[in-house]
Write a protein that holds these residues in place. Sequence first.
Motif, PDB file in Angstrom:
ATOM      1  N   PHE A 255       0.829  -1.204   0.000  1.00  0.00           N
ATOM      2  CA  PHE A 255       0.000   0.000   0.000  1.00  0.00           C
ATOM      3  C   PHE A 255       0.864   1.255   0.000  1.00  0.00           C
ATOM      4  O   PHE A 255       0.562   2.223  -0.708  1.00  0.00           O
TER       5      PHE A 255
ATOM      6  N   SER B  75       0.680   3.837  -2.967  1.00  0.00           N
ATOM      7  CA  SER B  75       0.201   5.210  -2.840  1.00  0.00           C
ATOM      8  C   SER B  75       1.274   6.205  -3.263  1.00  0.00           C
ATOM      9  O   SER B  75       0.948   7.254  -3.807  1.00  0.00           O
TER      10      SER B  75
ATOM     11  N   LEU C 212       0.949   6.186  -7.057  1.00  0.00           N
ATOM     12  CA  LEU C 212      -0.242   6.891  -7.515  1.00  0.00           C
ATOM     13  C   LEU C 212      -0.101   8.385  -7.294  1.00  0.00           C
ATOM     14  O   LEU C 212      -0.539   9.184  -8.124  1.00  0.00           O
ATOM     15  N   TYR C 213       0.544   8.749  -6.180  1.00  0.00           N
ATOM     16  CA  TYR C 213       0.726  10.179  -5.961  1.00  0.00           C
ATOM     17  C   TYR C 213       1.619  10.756  -7.037  1.00  0.00           C
ATOM     18  O   TYR C 213       1.372  11.828  -7.566  1.00  0.00           O
TER      19      TYR C 213
ATOM     20  N   TRP D 222      -3.451  10.630  -1.781  1.00  0.00           N
ATOM     21  CA  TRP D 222      -2.429   9.559  -1.819  1.00  0.00           C
ATOM     22  C   TRP D 222      -1.244   9.929  -0.952  1.00  0.00           C
ATOM     23  O   TRP D 222      -0.649   9.082  -0.293  1.00  0.00           O
TER      24      TRP D 222
ATOM     25  N   ILE E 254      -2.226   9.340   2.638  1.00  0.00           N
ATOM     26  CA  ILE E 254      -2.208   7.914   2.953  1.00  0.00           C
ATOM     27  C   ILE E 254      -0.769   7.452   3.182  1.00  0.00           C
ATOM     28  O   ILE E 254      -0.462   6.758   4.155  1.00  0.00           O
ATOM     29  N   ALA E 255       0.116   7.880   2.290  1.00  0.00           N
ATOM     30  CA  ALA E 255       1.507   7.457   2.430  1.00  0.00           C
ATOM     31  C   ALA E 255       2.074   7.930   3.767  1.00  0.00           C
ATOM     32  O   ALA E 255       2.751   7.171   4.475  1.00  0.00           O
TER      33      ALA E 255
ATOM     34  N   SER F 132      -9.878   0.209   1.013  1.00  0.00           N
ATOM     35  CA  SER F 132      -9.868   0.129  -0.455  1.00  0.00           C
ATOM     36  C   SER F 132     -11.127  -0.536  -0.985  1.00  0.00           C
ATOM     37  O   SER F 132     -11.606  -0.175  -2.048  1.00  0.00           O
TER      38      SER F 132
END
Lengths: 335, 447
Positions: free
Chosen positions: A8, A12, A15-16, A59, A62-63, A315
């Motif tokens: 994850f 992330s 994705l970021y 993202w 989240i990271a 998710s």
Amino acid sequence: MIYVVITFLWASICLYLILGGADFGAGIIELFSGKKNENNVKQQMYKAIGPIWEANHMWLIIAIVILFVGFPVIYASVSTYLHIPLAIMLLGIIARGTAFTFRHYDAVKDDWQNIYNKIFRLSSVITPFFLGIIAASTVSGKIDNKATDFLSAYIFSWFNFFSASVGIFTVAICAYLAAIFVIGETTNALQRNYFTIKAKEAILLVIIAGALVFTSAYFSGIPLFNWIFGDRIGIVAILLASLSLVTLFLNFNKGRPNLLRMLAGFQVVMILVAATYSHYPDIILFKNGDSLSLINHAATEKTMQSLGWALLLGSVFILPFLVYLIYSFKSRKMD
Amino acid sequence: MDDFLAARSQMAMSLGFHIIFACVGMVMPFFMAISHYKYLKTGDEVYRGLTKAWSKGVAILFATGAVSGTMLSFELGLLWPKFMEHAGPIFGMPFSLEGTAFFIEAIALGYFLYGWDKFNKWFHWITGVIVGISGLASGILVVAANSWMNSPSGFEFVDGKYLNIDPIKAMFNPGWFSQSLHMVIAAFAATGFAVAGAHAVMIMRKKNIEFHTKAFKIAALCACIAALLQPISGDISAKFVAKYQPAKLAAMEAHFHTEEKASLIIGGIPNEKTQEVNYAIKLPGMLSFLAHGDLNRPVTGLNDIPENERPPVAITHYAFQIMVGLGMILVLISLIYFTALIKKKSWLEKKWLFKLFAFAIPLGYIALEAGWVVTEVGRQPWIIYGVMRTKDAVTPMPGIAYSFYIFTTVFVSLAAIVIFLLSRQMKMVGRLYDPTDADYINKKIIP
Ligand code: HDD
Ligand code: HEM
Ligand code: HEM
């Protein structure tokens, strides 16, 4: 469970870099598109990123949350030694997010628009530049955890040639992503050509900046070349990235915007793989050879369990909504 | 400015800034949902305009909330790395769930803002409600994290080591319920009074009266219900503090000496040297009653707390007095409003009523900030109550004062721009959002 969490974290960050990167790139392209095209560019960009930018910067959050819950030691030392670039990046994030929103939602459109524009564009460059600096500094071996004076502990940890080159490289990648992303939003050939040119310029910039990164790594004694070409995964990743770049070139004018986007995203992921795989699971390399690793410096098993479940559950909730959101805005053109 | 003080001030300022936008993010979606619901039910275009006008304002506040929140998640590490190193894995659970809540919120907001006339209308309405629910959920979760700092649980602290960590138990720490409840009600009261007051001002200026009256009603009703519930939930909070943080209670009340039939002190100037409170009203036995539900039970005073574990008394005491005092004023206004609604309909047209609400615009937010000062300053010198001291948690990096100055400048400018933008928004109501106005430009979709 720890591997779920690491996946994850990695996802992330990817994705970021891809989605958030395209978002930053929008501002960069605005900055480098003359007065003549200004309005056109602005509108296209807004259409492309308006509905999703809020979700994009999630993202990053989240990271960060994964880092401080799951890998607290890593979070604590990054935020201690890289305090200054992080703070500058934060200023960039604040300036950017607010300027972007304010310029759109200001009920009166007057000279203030120019101010918003300036802030938005400038911070769109600064933020990814420092993001790159931070990423580079974690592995450049310049962080000195035994340092006692201010300069070597808090400045030279990030203020160096290599970090700056990676910063420039990140900016270039963002511009590239945005240009590719926007091509799909254009409605006529004139616009499409314009952004295709921008995309090609950005690719050139990426290549130059990439060369700069390798040069600076060489002069700073960072074994970047070995990391990437020293093992099979790295070589394969680079090969795949180049291959997809060629495919992308061949398909530029074929009217398949989503293919272009996929390819560009894929390249970024491959670059990230190549850059991180060989020293995984170490993600912070200190000057004296110590390192912090995702495996050895993780929180206890129980924390990892609950973090992992929270992420998995999250998710399950989020992905269908997100996909549907993107889908519905892509399929119904907004006016 | 010394670095430790700078770090504390920077944290306090960022949180104090963020909480304003967070409250708007928790409450406004519900106001919009009510107005949106009325539009869907009655077809009255004014409600549609109102929903949109609010959503425009909220988008501005939302972005500010989002960036200041992002800032906070870094700041915890930038300023308090030692704290996060140990606390992160323990109290991180709510934060990881909060990520999900934010995500849902952001996605639902995307649907809501850009989905007018694009989706089924009830689906569109539901997305608005989801924005509100996930906003509330994230508020509750963060406050649960904060209450862990007040009543740490879910681990054992042995020889400086944090063992047997149980994140779920840490999340449901003893304080989570009373604190979140109080926070949520406070958010409704503060935002409700601010919004109602802003519209009351416009009504007094005789601008778009129907539009603003509709807005005023929704906001005022919610605000007044919340204000009446506030003291009840405050009492629950006080009992929690009495049980888990006697030092904080003593500081809140400037209660210097342990005594039976402890008196409730209202107002007054605490003197930490002489250990006395001058010029105060004292109600004997009331403090014992409020803290323990028994007029005779003794209440621990500051004299029974080791000197190096006492919080700053004056700040905590004043902040508490401000919160409760303003809370009482809001209760009074609510009672007047309900009287007007039920018995004296003629009051609803009166200028003094709107003046009253205009006067109340900042009160809820002041009470809210004061309440947080009570909670946070009253916890000092601890960052994790009884476990870790704030001064041991601060970053070793020197020069935090500069960072404090820079971020202060940023926050002050942001606040100024936001106020400026909202006032512009208010000025444009006639043109953009009120279909009954002569200036209204009928654009089906306001982009
Ligand atoms: C609109 C804002 C508002 C109003 C009118 C009140 N409060 Fe409050 N109060 C808060 C907003 C707030 C807050 C900002 O939301 C706090 C800070 C932390 C928390 O959980 O809530 C808080 C904290 C707080 C605490 C400390 C909790 C802790 O440290 O864990 C107590 C004991 C009270 N409140 C009690 C009251 C009482 C008896 C009130 C009587 C009217 C009152 N509050 C009105
Ligand atoms: C949003 C509402 C909040 C406000 C207005 C607020 C206010 C404050 C204030 C005034 C201080 C400084 C206390 C002092 O040093 O004398 C402080 C410190 C701090 N707060 Fe909060 N707080 C809020 C919520 C939270 C939450 C939700 C958390 C974490 C989950 C948190 C974590 C901290 C930390 C880590 C410190 C620094 C250490 C300390 O001084 O104890 N706060 N806050
Ligand atoms: C009592 C204190 C707090 C409450 C009630 C609260 C509540 C909220 C709410 C309701 C939102 C969403 C609304 C909006 O975006 O405007 C929000 C945003 C945010 N908050 Fe807070 N918060 C508090 C403190 C904190 C703290 C201490 C942190 C960091 C550790 C934090 C991190 C965030 C982040 C990252 C966002 C942005 C999310 C987004 O992009 O939507 N908050 N907060």
